[in-house]
Write an enzyme that holds these catalytic residues in place. Structure first.
Site, PDB file in Angstrom:
ATOM      1  N   CYS A 126     -25.459  13.565  -9.069  1.00 49.85           N
ATOM      2  CA  CYS A 126     -24.492  12.630  -8.483  1.00 49.85           C
ATOM      3  C   CYS A 126     -24.222  12.993  -7.029  1.00 49.85           C
ATOM      4  CB  CYS A 126     -23.199  12.640  -9.290  1.00 49.85           C
ATOM      5  SG  CYS A 126     -21.941  11.480  -8.680  1.00 49.85           S
ATOM      6  N   CYS A 223     -18.021  12.767 -16.035  1.00 52.21           N
ATOM      7  CA  CYS A 223     -17.180  11.563 -15.976  1.00 52.21           C
ATOM      8  C   CYS A 223     -17.565  10.480 -16.979  1.00 52.21           C
ATOM      9  CB  CYS A 223     -17.172  11.002 -14.558  1.00 52.21           C
ATOM     10  SG  CYS A 223     -18.773  10.435 -13.936  1.00 52.21           S
TER      11      CYS A 223
END
Length: 389
Positions: A126, A223
């Protein structure tokens, strides 16, 4: 502590604390605001110093799931919190929908890696493919001089250019998750919190700025993985991925059954359901093609030779210019750097020899390089295989 003290990595002859020879008001900074206390403090700190701050928050995954999930970054509540902080400190704030980019660049590979028997680290991807690539490009489009984040790591100006160093507080250091930061990205990035002594200083600053997130808990899970249930996410992305199979010992003898290779990782002992054997068994290898989980004694986990690919090198000279380097490496985010020998086997491939064998070295994890006698981060690569020496 004063706010200016947290910017101590700036060159001594710089006009402002971010290293630019102009006033803060003339320096535009895009702050990546996740909605947590760290990035919120960075935005408030820079705004107080008079910088031209723009806050940007990324929407990374399904809005409904985001609103329901707690304890993760980039969720619906976090976007709301980031917006409130921006309003509190008086800076513009934008929310960018990166859901498709995030799915393609991070979530899809996460699923494929597990299906291939690896144990991926999506937070690194990410940073590498979304925050420090796409978001950084957006910051440039906004005519920013730099982009600041709330990561606990330090950027130090060295003789050959910006260097990456571990955070001042080892317990908060995030260098493992930022090893793939390129020299070009590092030139544009700033990490104002890297020099703080501990997290309590960050929360004290948040309280002083009157930020509602001052006592907000830190993010814990990946997440997009609710409650740490990796298997359910993978099965959603890849229906049928959780097919059952055999648990076998190193000689190929069947000792049990499993409910999907994706539910196991190298080094795992708990939850195998194979009690009654002569000694405790651990997962030593995964064979997705045969749908087998291979187990063995703890001694079978010891690894001293670690092949590494996709190397990102942050040293001063070319990666393959030196045949052998004595460095320290970290093969898991939760472990301290240990002495090792780094040998380049190609422009972006290497072999790492651990001077003391480590257990649970797993393909898909990162192997991060550090100076043997200091805090500097020399980059790292991805573990592609493992074998005992």
């Amino acid at each position: 502590m004063t706010v200016a003290a947290s910017m101590s990595d700036a060159p001594l002859d710089a006009v402002n604390s971010l290293g630019f020879a102009k006033s803060p008001a003339e320096t535009r900074v895009v702050v990546a605001m996740s909605g947590g206390v760290d990035s919120s403090v960075v935005a408030a700190m820079l705004a107080e110093q008079g910088y031209d701050v723009i806050g940007v928050t990324l929407q990374l995954y399904d809005h409904g799931a985001a609103l329901a999930k707690k304890g993760a970054c980039c969720a619906g509540q976090d976007i709301h919190d980031a917006r409130r902080v921006a309003e509190r400190i008086g800076v513009p704030h934008y929310v960018l929908d990166y859901e498709n980019k995030f799915r393609e660049a991070v979530m899809e590979e996460f699923a494929e890696s597990y299906l291939g028997g690896a144990t991926p680290v999506p937070c690194i991807r990410c940073n590498e493919r979304v925050k420090f690539r796409d978001l950084l490009a957006t910051a440039r489009d906004l005519d920013a001089d730099c982009m600041a984040t709330g990561h606990y790591i330090r950027r130090v100006d060295g003789a050959a250019g910006p260097e990456l160093h571990m955070a001042a507080d080892p317990s908060r250091d995030q260098s493992y998750f930022l090893f793939s930061t390129t020299p070009e990205q590092l030139d544009f990035l700033r990490f104002p919190l890297g020099g703080l002594a501990n997290k309590s200083e960050t929360r004290a600053l948040a309280a002083r700025y009157g930020l509602a997130v001052a006592d907000k808990p830190d993010s814990q899970d990946i997440c997009f993985v609710p409650n740490g249930d990796y298997a359910s996410v993978i099965e959603k992305l890849r229906p049928g991925a959780g097919e059952p199979g055999e648990i076998v010992d190193q000689a190929g003898n069947v000792v049990g059954a499993h409910q999907g290779v994706i539910r196991y990782t190298v080094g795992q002992r708990r939850g195998l359901g194979i009690g009654g054997l002569a000694e405790p068994m651990y997962v030593v290898r995964l064979d997705p093609a045969a749908r087998q989980v291979i187990v063995g004694p703890k001694s079978a986990l010891a690894t001293s030779i670690v092949p590494v690919g996709e190397v990102n090198w942050l040293g001063d000279e070319a990666f393959d210019a030196v045949p052998e380097r004595h460095i320290a490496v970290r093969v898991r985010s939760t472990r301290l750097p240990v002495p090792a020998i780094l040998r380049a086997t190609g422009r972006r491939t290497a072999e790492v020899e651990l001077l003391d064998p480590e257990e649970g070295v797993s393909p898909g994890q990162a192997c991060v390089f550090y100076a043997l006698d200091g805090s500097r981060v020399f980059g790292g690569g991805w573990i592609v295989a493992r074998r005992s020496k």
